[in-house]
Design an enzyme around this catalytic site. Structure first.
Site, PDB file in Angstrom:
ATOM      1  N   ASP A 204      -0.875 -11.717  -0.399  1.00 49.85           N
ATOM      2  CA  ASP A 204      -0.032 -10.741  -1.075  1.00 49.85           C
ATOM      3  C   ASP A 204      -0.892 -10.116  -2.165  1.00 49.85           C
ATOM      4  O   ASP A 204      -2.027 -10.549  -2.397  1.00 49.85           O
ATOM      5  CB  ASP A 204       1.220 -11.404  -1.666  1.00 49.85           C
ATOM      6  CG  ASP A 204       2.419 -10.454  -1.687  1.00 49.85           C
ATOM      7  OD1 ASP A 204       2.311  -9.388  -2.315  1.00 49.85           O
ATOM      8  OD2 ASP A 204       3.447 -10.776  -1.070  1.00 49.85           O
ATOM      9  N   HIS A 281       1.767  -4.578   0.150  1.00 44.16           N
ATOM     10  CA  HIS A 281       1.487  -5.819  -0.582  1.00 44.16           C
ATOM     11  C   HIS A 281       0.036  -6.242  -0.364  1.00 44.16           C
ATOM     12  O   HIS A 281      -0.257  -7.430  -0.194  1.00 44.16           O
ATOM     13  CB  HIS A 281       2.430  -6.943  -0.138  1.00 44.16           C
ATOM     14  CG  HIS A 281       3.826  -6.792  -0.661  1.00 44.16           C
ATOM     15  ND1 HIS A 281       4.196  -7.140  -1.934  1.00 44.16           N
ATOM     16  CD2 HIS A 281       4.953  -6.305  -0.078  1.00 44.16           C
ATOM     17  CE1 HIS A 281       5.485  -6.897  -2.112  1.00 44.16           C
ATOM     18  NE2 HIS A 281       5.967  -6.378  -0.999  1.00 44.16           N
ATOM     19  N   GLU A 337       8.588  -3.407   2.015  1.00 43.42           N
ATOM     20  CA  GLU A 337       8.382  -2.713   0.736  1.00 43.42           C
ATOM     21  C   GLU A 337       7.130  -1.842   0.688  1.00 43.42           C
ATOM     22  O   GLU A 337       6.463  -1.755  -0.339  1.00 43.42           O
ATOM     23  CB  GLU A 337       8.368  -3.729  -0.415  1.00 43.42           C
ATOM     24  CG  GLU A 337       9.672  -4.488  -0.545  1.00 43.42           C
ATOM     25  CD  GLU A 337       9.678  -5.493  -1.677  1.00 43.42           C
ATOM     26  OE1 GLU A 337      10.755  -5.719  -2.246  1.00 43.42           O
ATOM     27  OE2 GLU A 337       8.621  -6.071  -1.984  1.00 43.42           O
TER      28      GLU A 337
END
Length: 759
Positions: A204, A281, A337
């Site tokens: 991440d 990410h 996201e």
């Protein structure tokens, strides 16, 4: 006559002994998860650890290694085949006359599920039957739990089978890095609770944690940060550093370490599912390999560039190494996201969209994820993605992990795809589990053990055929605010035990009141095992439910502790064991001060609850919105602010109504009314972007046209103040009016209010 009576008595004793007729009192099992059935026989068993294990069938090396390496098992022998492994074991351990015998039998007659088992505990021995090694393993786990939670075992037969095939726990090691020993400890506990999927969130933006031989900068730099913890990194410049930097904090797992974890997990019937985040990410990757971003500049993007063919070559190289380490059929690709802002102006991305007839960047993301999924398919694997992979179209063979509520999972199922349910409101263990002001810092939200336990992973909207596409459920451990192993365990336990029962046991076989004694026993057991479990809530849990027909508030009180009693007062005195004992709900009309406490063995166990309760004057009156509340947090809809239901410690509990702009509502009390209080409660949690209003103004009117301002209540809580904070805003004094205009001035982010109380 005396001789005859003596003979009868002796005969009775002898028959009882020979036929095991000793009656067993009611047996309280403390097993978690709860088995399908427990049949209690007459007579007690004398078995106890350590156990000698005998297999009447050939079992796998994974299971035999687990037995050989576990101290609760004294010896292991196969009647069908003796191996060098057994010879090595006999050098390591000695047999004992005090040990009990376990017989393992592979039998296709148990159940169609490979993880089902039958455990029979006799007077002096144990037999475990199963279709596969997985079932034998779970039979052993049940036996281990029984010996650890019960003082004296009756003879019994347990028949058991899991509800879901996928029973998982996720652990984020990017935000904070944890040792292999810590990972293994969690795998041990997962096995103990019959969880079988470990979702290892290895990459991440906060750090790359997997050794990749072909791209050493990922572990030489992207795995390290010159900050003490994630919070400092996130609030700072979000830089990475060399592993040789004197301030370097972080780490990564070598290939050998990951293979060791995979083998250790396999011995416990756990599949390790790695997650490599894409397309977003990925700040840490693009800081050291910026050529795979749209800008080509370090620290400028968190999204891979899908227009660059080299991006796919790079990721395929990485996954080639991933697949050599992890034999899991499923690989997690993230997919959540993505910002996508750079894609809209990147010439390569725009070209990719034209060439593939992609109408927008959502379809470009679908192209990206589908292409990487197809690459995994070509290697004999399938992929999982967070529910954002639904945007722009779902790739063939994709499994959806539904985290933004259940909607993503439902949509996937109805399109013929498998889904794993992990909604934040029930399955995110980064939320507070007790009153936030008493707890170490968390990301926000409020998720109790009871709420976890209440979850049903199969939504009511699915029919029986659709329900088959729900593979299971998973608890997610996101570690932004968990800088230490001790803190992380505190957030995982005991909630993961509750979710384990959700995943394993049939829903009709579950009850919170029946679970409560078992989870209380297990909190103590976890601590005995060296697990830093959170305690159960020792405070009174009070809920208010308005009865709008009879115009009173129904007050219920409960506690997580068992056994325990609740004592309360309504006269202002402190509760003692001589006060009222709570037995049934209270009906409250006028403002009443309730004080209550939980008592265990006649001693107060937690804090004294002090609560003013009333059926306030605005409940069920007319409410008009001169504004729009957020569709994401509607609470009870157009009457949420005067429905009599109060929010808890988390804005996601369905009681808090959210606003992204100013709030402006009018309450019509129906007639001119004397008023001495008009207040609403707001919260602040700046991590998830939740702030108090700048100010609240309260106006009153007799005719609904001409209003007089009676209060302007300005916020005095600093906007940068951390924690979970609550404050009432409004009016206290003397007024008389029919109409109330309540206005709250928005600051930024979300503004949450639960109820406007009028007294």
């Amino acid at each position: 006559m005396k001789k005859i009576l003596a003979f009868i008595a002796a005969l009775t004793v002898a028959l009882a002994y020979l036929n095991c007729t000793e009656k067993v009192p009611d047996f309280q099992s403390y097993l978690i998860p709860k088995p399908d059935s427990i049949e209690i026989k007459r007579g007690y068993s004398s078995i106890k650890p350590p156990f000698e294990v005998v297999s009447e069938s050939n079992i796998t090396e994974n299971l035999s290694n687990y037995i050989l390496n576990n101290n609760i098992f004294l010896s292991y022998i196969s009647l069908n085949k003796k191996s060098n492994m057994v010879d090595k074991q006999s050098d390591k351990k000695n047999t004992s006359n005090n040990s009990s015998k376990i017989t393992l039998q592979l039998s296709k007659s148990v159940d169609e599920s490979d993880e089902s088992y039958q455990l029979e505990i006799g007077k002096n021995s144990v037999t475990i039957k199963a279709n596969s090694d997985a079932g034998l393993f779970y039979g052993l786990q049940t036996l281990i739990q029984l010996t650890e939670t019960e003082n004296k075992l009756p003879q019994m037969v347990i028949s058991d089978s899991p509800r879901f095939e996928y029973r998982g726990m996720h652990l984020d090691v990017s935000r904070h890095f944890y040792s292999v020993d810590f990972i293994k400890k969690q795998l041990d506990m997962m096995a103990y609770y019959k969880l079988n999927r470990f979702h290892w969130h290895l990459t991440d933006g906060a750090g790359w944690r997997m050794e990749v031989k072909k791209y050493p900068l990922l572990t030489d730099i992207a795995a390290w940060r010159p900050y003490k913890n994630w919070k400092e990194w996130y609030k700072g410049d979000k830089l990475y550093c060399s592993k040789d930097d004197e301030n370097a904090n972080g780490g990564y797992y070598t290939v050998e370490q990951m293979k060791d974890v995979v083998e250790y997990a396999a011995q416990r019937n756990i599949t390790v599912i790695p997650e490599i985040e894409l397309p977003s990410h990925s700040e840490e990757v693009l800081a050291v390999y910026p050529k795979f971003s749209c800008t080509g500049i370090p620290y400028k993007s968190s999204d891979f560039c899908p227009g660059n063919e080299k991006t796919f070559e790079f990721l395929q190289d990485i996954f080639d190494e991933v697949l050599e380490i992890f034999p899991s059929k499923m690989i997690h690709l993230g997919g959540d996201e993505a910002g996508k802002a750079d894609w809209k102006k990147c010439p390569k991305c725009l070209k990719r969209m034209r060439e593939n007839n992609l109408k927008d960047v959502d379809e470009l993301q679908s192209y990206f994820v589908s292409r990487m999924g197809a690459y995994l398919n070509s290697k004999g694997r399938t992929f999982i993605g967070w529910d954002e992979i639904l945007e722009g179209g779902l790739a063939e063979n994709a499994v959806v992990m539904s985290w933004r509520g259940e909607e993503g999972g439902i949509k996937a199922v109805k399109s013929g795809h498998n889904a794993i349910m992990t909604p934040g409101g029930y399955c995110y263990f980064d939320a507070y589990q007790l009153e936030p002001s008493t707890q170490p810092e968390a990301i926000g939200g409020y998720l109790t053990v009871e709420k976890v336990y209440s979850y049903n992973p199969v939504p009511d909207s699915l029919n029986n055929e659709e329900a088959k596409f729900i593979m299971g459920v998973q608890g997610n451990v996101w570690t932004e605010y968990m800088p230490t192993p001790k803190h992380t365990e505190y957030m995982i336990y005991p909630r993961i035990a509750a979710l384990a029962e959700v995943a394993w046991s049939n829903s009709e076989n579950r009850s919170w009141n029946e679970f409560k004694p078992r989870i209380n026993r297990h909190v103590s057991l976890l601590k005995e095992k060296g697990v830093n479990s959170c305690n159960l809530n020792a405070d009174v849990l009070l809920t208010q439910n308005p009865d709008t027909i009879n115009n009173y508030m129904v007050v219920e009180m409960n506690t997580d502790l068992y056994p325990a009693s609740i004592y309360y007062t309504i006269d202002g005195s402190e509760p003692t064991v001589n006060s009222n004992v709570y037995k049934k709900p209270l009906n409250i009309t006028d403002p009443t001060d309730i004080k209550a406490a939980v008592f265990v063995n006649n001693v107060i166990a937690g804090n004294i609850l002090k609560k003013n309760v009333s059926y306030h004057k605005a409940i069920n009156k007319k409410l008009t919105y001169n504004c729009i509340y957020s569709w994401q947090y509607p609470a009870g809809g157009d009457k949420a602010l005067i429905d009599g239901y109060f929010g808890g410690f988390g804005y996601g509990d369905g009681r808090w109504q959210g606003f992204l702009k100013d709030m402006d509502v009018v309450i019509d009390l129906g007639q001119k009314t004397k008023i001495n209080r008009i207040e609403g409660k707001f919260m602040q949690i700046i991590g998830p972007w939740v702030w108090m209003p700048q100010e609240v103004e309260v106006l009153v009117s007799d005719d609904g046209v001409n209003y007089e301002s009676v209060a302007i209540d300005k916020n005095d809580i600093p906007v940068e103040q951390d924690g979970v904070l609550f404050r009432y805003f409004g009016f206290k004094g003397d007024a008389e009016a029919r109409f109330i205009n309540y206005k709250a001035k928005h600051y930024k982010g979300f503004m949450f209010i639960d109820e406007i109380v009028v007294e």
